[in-house]
Design an enzyme around this catalytic site. Structure first.
Site, PDB file in Angstrom:
ATOM      1  N   GLY A  17       0.809  -1.096   0.114  1.00 14.52           N
ATOM      2  CA  GLY A  17       0.237   0.127   0.251  1.00 14.52           C
ATOM      3  C   GLY A  17       0.862   1.152  -0.428  1.00 14.52           C
ATOM      4  O   GLY A  17       1.980   0.859   0.061  1.00 14.52           O
ATOM      5  N   LEU A  18       0.242   2.591  -0.629  1.00 14.02           N
ATOM      6  CA  LEU A  18       1.189   3.365  -0.113  1.00 14.02           C
ATOM      7  C   LEU A  18       1.412   4.108   1.230  1.00 14.02           C
ATOM      8  O   LEU A  18       1.317   3.133   2.683  1.00 14.02           O
ATOM      9  CB  LEU A  18       0.035   4.902  -0.731  1.00 14.02           C
ATOM     10  CG  LEU A  18      -0.514   4.849  -2.176  1.00 14.02           C
ATOM     11  CD1 LEU A  18      -2.024   5.818  -2.707  1.00 14.02           C
ATOM     12  CD2 LEU A  18       0.752   4.454  -2.536  1.00 14.02           C
ATOM     13  N   SER A  19       2.617   5.112   1.479  1.00 14.13           N
ATOM     14  CA  SER A  19       3.328   5.796   2.450  1.00 14.13           C
ATOM     15  C   SER A  19       2.488   5.830   3.266  1.00 14.13           C
ATOM     16  O   SER A  19       1.227   6.911   3.133  1.00 14.13           O
ATOM     17  CB  SER A  19       3.838   6.049   2.269  1.00 14.13           C
ATOM     18  OG  SER A  19       4.569   7.052   2.667  1.00 14.13           O
ATOM     19  N   GLY A  20       2.481   5.898   4.457  1.00 11.63           N
ATOM     20  CA  GLY A  20       1.261   5.999   6.017  1.00 11.63           C
ATOM     21  C   GLY A  20       0.091   5.718   5.708  1.00 11.63           C
ATOM     22  O   GLY A  20      -0.902   6.259   6.351  1.00 11.63           O
ATOM     23  N   GLY A  22      -0.446   3.008   6.201  1.00  9.24           N
ATOM     24  CA  GLY A  22      -0.572   1.138   8.005  1.00  9.24           C
ATOM     25  C   GLY A  22      -0.073   0.636   7.909  1.00  9.24           C
ATOM     26  O   GLY A  22      -0.328  -0.465   9.162  1.00  9.24           O
ATOM     27  N   LYS A  23       0.772   0.046   6.889  1.00  9.55           N
ATOM     28  CA  LYS A  23       1.634  -1.345   7.222  1.00  9.55           C
ATOM     29  C   LYS A  23       2.412  -2.028   8.088  1.00  9.55           C
ATOM     30  O   LYS A  23       1.343  -2.628   8.626  1.00  9.55           O
ATOM     31  CB  LYS A  23       1.936  -1.533   5.183  1.00  9.55           C
ATOM     32  CG  LYS A  23       1.352  -0.788   4.158  1.00  9.55           C
ATOM     33  CD  LYS A  23       2.371  -0.920   2.964  1.00  9.55           C
ATOM     34  CE  LYS A  23       3.387   0.459   3.407  1.00  9.55           C
ATOM     35  NZ  LYS A  23       3.107   1.313   3.241  1.00  9.55           N
ATOM     36  N   SER A  24       3.673  -0.672   8.912  1.00  3.37           N
ATOM     37  CA  SER A  24       3.582  -0.954   9.617  1.00  3.37           C
ATOM     38  C   SER A  24       3.408  -0.737  10.905  1.00  3.37           C
ATOM     39  O   SER A  24       4.082  -2.091  11.655  1.00  3.37           O
ATOM     40  CB  SER A  24       5.257  -0.127   9.566  1.00  3.37           C
ATOM     41  OG  SER A  24       5.636   0.173   8.484  1.00  3.37           O
ATOM     42  N   SER A  91       6.115  -2.191  -1.814  1.00  2.00           N
ATOM     43  CA  SER A  91       5.761  -2.840  -3.397  1.00  2.00           C
ATOM     44  C   SER A  91       5.263  -2.294  -4.511  1.00  2.00           C
ATOM     45  O   SER A  91       3.932  -2.755  -4.524  1.00  2.00           O
ATOM     46  CB  SER A  91       5.934  -3.898  -3.248  1.00  2.00           C
ATOM     47  OG  SER A  91       4.706  -4.201  -1.264  1.00  2.00           O
TER      48      SER A  91
END
Length: 188
Positions: A17-20, A22-24, A91
């Site tokens: 997904g895009l930066s920010g 919520g992946k991390s 990615s």
């Protein structure tokens, strides 16, 4: 392969997904849940991998694909040894994600979706505003493409769901696919 054999194998949860988006955050919460259940978990966070394993790579398509290939290689080694691997990397290209899936095998793609408006609102560093104004070049989702997954196993919407709801959807899919043992639900 029996369900028991599958439960003893490693697997990768690939958060994209895009930066920010919520992946991390999802990766950390999912990791804690899987560890609580007794799984050996490794998190491969895109920012950390870039610092330690992909230092010197830029943001061209070739460099981004190289970064994803390195993450996939490490994940495949860990999976082969029975680990539950969670990747949290933008990615952006579908082809690189497909190659990661093919290399790893036991793979659950999770699209961490969030609107650009919400990402701009969340962005404490102001990177999206700088990218939108042209100050930052090659910013994924603004001046560089992000190819949304066409058929991910899970879609979480961090604009509408809590972290816990998103993680619950991922865990439910892992249980349904036999990667994680289902836990009995206690009813009152």
């Amino acid at each position: 392969m029996t369900a028991q054999e599958r439960l003893q194998q490693g697997f990768t949860v690939w958060l994209t997904g895009l930066s920010g988006a919520g992946k991390s955050t999802i990766a950390r919460t999912l990791s804690a849940e899987l560890e609580r259940r007794g799984y050996c978990v490794d998190v491969l966070d895109g920012d950390e991998v870039r610092t330690h394993l992909s230092k010197g790579l830029g943001f061209s398509r070739e460099d981004r694909d190289t970064n994803i290939a390195r993450i996939a290689f490490v994940a495949s080694l860990l999976v082969r040894h029975g680990a539950a691997v969670i990747t949290a990397a933008i990615s952006p290209y579908a082809e690189a994600r497909a190659e990661a899936r093919a290399r790893i095998g036991n793979f659950v793609e999770v699209y961490v979706r969030c609107s650009l408006d919400e990402l701009v609102r969340r962005d404490v560093k102001g990177l999206y505003l700088k990218a939108l104004s042209g100050e930052i070049q090659h910013f994924t989702g603004v001046s560089d493409p992000y190819e949304e997954p066409r058929d991910p196993e899970v879609v979480v919407d961090t604009e509408r769901e809590s972290v816990e709801q998103s993680v619950s959807k991922v865990v439910g899919t892992l249980e349904a696919r036999g990667y994680v043992a289902a836990q009995r639900r206690v009813t009152a």
